[in-house]
Scaffold this active site. Structure first.
Site, short mmCIF file in Angstrom:
data_model
loop_
_atom_site.label_atom_id
_atom_site.label_comp_id
_atom_site.label_asym_id
_atom_site.label_seq_id
_atom_site.Cartn_x
_atom_site.Cartn_y
_atom_site.Cartn_z
N CYS A 77 26.10 -12.83 -16.01
CA CYS A 77 26.61 -11.59 -16.59
C CYS A 77 27.56 -10.89 -15.61
O CYS A 77 27.11 -10.19 -14.70
CB CYS A 77 25.44 -10.67 -16.95
SG CYS A 77 25.99 -9.13 -17.66
N CYS A 121 27.37 -7.13 -15.60
CA CYS A 121 26.20 -6.56 -14.92
C CYS A 121 26.36 -6.66 -13.40
O CYS A 121 26.02 -5.73 -12.67
CB CYS A 121 24.91 -7.33 -15.27
SG CYS A 121 24.70 -7.71 -16.98
N ASP A 122 26.83 -7.80 -12.92
CA ASP A 122 26.77 -8.09 -11.48
C ASP A 122 28.12 -8.05 -10.77
O ASP A 122 28.17 -8.12 -9.53
CB ASP A 122 26.15 -9.49 -11.26
CG ASP A 122 24.73 -9.56 -11.81
OD1 ASP A 122 24.09 -8.50 -11.91
OD2 ASP A 122 24.28 -10.67 -12.14
#
Ligand SMILES: Cc1cc2nc3c(=O)[nH]c(=O)nc-3n(C[C@H](O)[C@H](O)[C@H](O)COP(=O)(O)OP(=O)(O)OC[C@H]3O[C@@H](n4cnc5c(N)ncnc54)[C@H](O)[C@@H]3O)c2cc1C
Length: 309
Positions: A137, A140-141
């Protein structure tokens, strides 16, 4: 005992819960992870009718709150199996038994809305390095890799969008794809090609993850020349598509070769009273709007089924 149990609190499952509750049915939604499903990871949604722009998290939260405020019970517990309970006292002798990690529940109708998960590369130490330089992701990261070199593996929209997103944070973004043509949208590809911190590594597969406790690089093999190249990156973002996780339900719902629940637009399965909705079923278009649509169709079909018992 519930009228309707829904497996999965993604867009399909929560939409189904809204329709179930509004039809006066006692509805529970089981969720193994966190509400919202796949969409929580995306920073912007721009294709949901009547909403010009919204983050995935805000969309998921609004949906969760709408279902909860209508009275749907959202229970955070993984469903391990769904079976038809013999000898029950309902009129046609069929009740569903839903086993979770934490208990056993009964329902007159069940909707499977289990969605899909990110596909893994299948290379050595992938699990061990997940969260230590291997990510599924980018939204997200990605921010953790500000100023670093990273790689994205894949050739569809998700890979191209991930790479585009990462160009804003990272020093360099390698886009590794097993073909020389991309399935993703042309516009995104063109925009990516204009970026000066992107390098395309085509006709190539990731064959090895380097580094001990954390990823320090990857080895990619060119399919045409067999040449193996080492690329130093701090993170590999894997974006090679999705796969369903329906094996636990294969006795009550027929699955296709890829594991999707075989069903048409009616959202029915081979078992009366068992319905399916969203990305977990066989379909052409896997999007929010089709997941929400399935949720409504499956829930109304489940309501009619319950009314007939
Ligand atoms: C990065 C990304 C960006 C996207 N952007 C867009 C976009 O901009 N517009 C758009 O229309 N679509 C977008 N999509 C697609 C969209 O997110 C999906 O089509 C949609 O989420 C499908 O909803 P669903 O409810 O069917 O499945 P999911 O969202 O996958 O939800 C299924 C839920 O079921 C749960 N579950 C699974 N098995 C069990 C079990 N046994 N017990 C309990 N719970 C279980 C899962 O944890 C999950 O929460 C995007 C997808 C991704 C990955």
């Amino acid at each position: 005992m519930y009228d309707i149990i829904i497996v999965g609190a993604g867009p399909a499952g929560l939409s189904a819960a809204i329709y179930g509750q509004r039809a006066g049915k006692k509805t529970a939604v089981f969720e193994s992870y966190s509400y919202g499903g796949q969409i929580v990871n995306t920073p912007e949604i721009e294709n949901y009718p009547a909403i010009k722009k919204i983050s995935g998290f805000d969309y998921a939260t609004a949906l969760y709150e709408q279902a909860s405020e209508l009275g749907a019970e959202v229970i955070f517990d993984k469903v391990e199996s769904v079976s038809v309970k013999d000898g029950s006292e309902s009129t046609d002798g069929k009740l569903f038994e839903v086993k979770t990690l934490g208990g056993v529940y009964e329902a007159k109708a069940v909707i499977l809305a289990t969605g899909a998960k990110n596909r893994h590369l299948g290379v050595d130490r992938e699990e061990a390095l997940t969260g230590r330089g291997v990510s599924y992701c980018a939204t997200c990261d990605g921010a953790f890799y500000k100023g670093k070199d990273v790689a994205v593996n894949g050739g569809g929209n998700t890979a191209l969008e991930d790479a585009m997103f990462l160009t804003n944070y990272c020093n360099k973004v390698y886009v590794i794809h097993r073909r020389d043509e991309f399935r993703g949208e042309k516009e995104t590809l063109l925009a990516l090609q204009k970026k000066d911190n992107v390098e395309f590594v085509l006709n190539s597969n990731v064959v090895k993850l380097l580094g001990e406790d954390r990823l320090s690089g990857i080895e990619v093999r060119n399919k045409l020349t067999e040449e193996v190249r080492e690329i130093n990156v701090d993170c590999l973002f894997v974006a090679i598509g999705q796969e369903p996780d329906n094996q636990a339900f294969k006795d009550v719902a027929e699955l296709d070769k890829a594991g999707y629940i075989i069903s048409g637009e009616s959202c029915t399965t081979k078992t009366p009273g068992l319905f399916t909705a969203g990305d977990c079923r066989t379909k052409q278009v896997r999007q929010l709007v089709t997941a929400a649509s399935d949720g409504a169709v499956a829930a109304l079909a489940a309501c009619s089924y319950v009314d007939m018992l």
